[in-house]
Design an enzyme around this catalytic site. Sequence first.
Site: not given
Length: 311
Positions: A61, A133, A188, A241, A244, A248
Site C-alpha cells: 500500500r 479501487d 476546507c 451515502c 458528506c 460540501c
Amino acid sequence: MFNNSAKYSQMIKAEALRLGFMACGISKAEFLEEEAPRLENWLNNNHHGEMGYMENHFDKRLDPRLLVDDAKSIVSLTLNYFTEDKQLDINAPKISKYAFGTDYHSVIKEKLKELLAFINENIGEVAGRCFVDSAPVMDKAWAQKSGLGWRGKNSNLISKDAGSFFFLAELIIDLELAYDSPFAADHCGSCTRCIDACPTDAIVAPYTVDGSKCISYLTIELKNEIPTEFKGKMENWMFGCDICQDVCPWNRFATPHKEPAFEPALTLLQLKKDELIEMTDDVFKQVFKGSAVKRTKFTGLKRNIDFLREN
C-alpha cells in the site's frame, strides 16, 4: 524543446482527456512516507471495521514498486460521475449517485486499458498495471501528490474546479515521466459541514473517518447484521451515502458527467418504495444488472431495506 519525459507526459494527459477522464496528474513512484503512520494509526484504531483486506499488503500500500516491478510513475486519473438525476419516489430507500449507471470498475478499467495501449503504441513498450479501487493502492494519496486536489475533512479528495463527485484510478508504469507538484493547500478552512451533517458521527475528527460507522460501509462492506446502535441514523440510505458530499460547499462546482455508461436506467430511478420492499431476487437481477449495487447481492440489499423499515 521538451525532453522526452515532458513530451510523454503531455501525450498521456491529452489521451486521458480524449478517453473521457476529467483530469490526469503524474507523480513519482516512491515510498509514501507521510502515509505510513496515518495508515498504521487508522488500522490500530479499528477504523476499517470488518474490512480485513485493509490490513493486508501493508508494505505494498505504501510502496507501488512492490506492486509493479521497476515502477517509475503513478498516472492518477479522475472520472466525473456527478448527476442531477434523482430517484423519483422521494420516500424510496436511497442509492448513492455513483451507483446509478454501469459499475464504474468495468467502465474505468476499459479506459485504463486503452490508455496503456496508447502508451505502448505511441511511446514504446511499457510495463504497467491498471488499478480501480481493487488493489492495495492509496489512490487519494497519489492523486494529491500528482496535484489533482486535497483531502477534505470527510477524507474525500476535493478539486477546486469540480468538487468531489468523481472516481479515482491509477496506472502504475515503468516509464520515467515529468512529475506534477503535489497539491499542498487545504481549502476546507474552518468549514465543518461534512462533520456536522454525518448522522452516524463517522467523521471522528477532521480528516479522519471511522469506516466502521460510515453508512457506505454499513450498507455495502459490512457482511453481518447492521448494529442496532445505528437505528434511526441511516437517513433512508440502502446503498452507499452522499451526505458528506452533498453538503460540501465545493460541490457547487460539480457539473453533470458526460459518460454514457453512467446514465441511470429509468427502471432504477422509477422504483417505488413498495417495489423495493417487495423486491424479489429476479427483479434485483434485472434492475441492477451491470450495476455496482450487485456488490451487496440480493440478500445484502434486502437486509439494508429491512433495517430501514424497522426504524
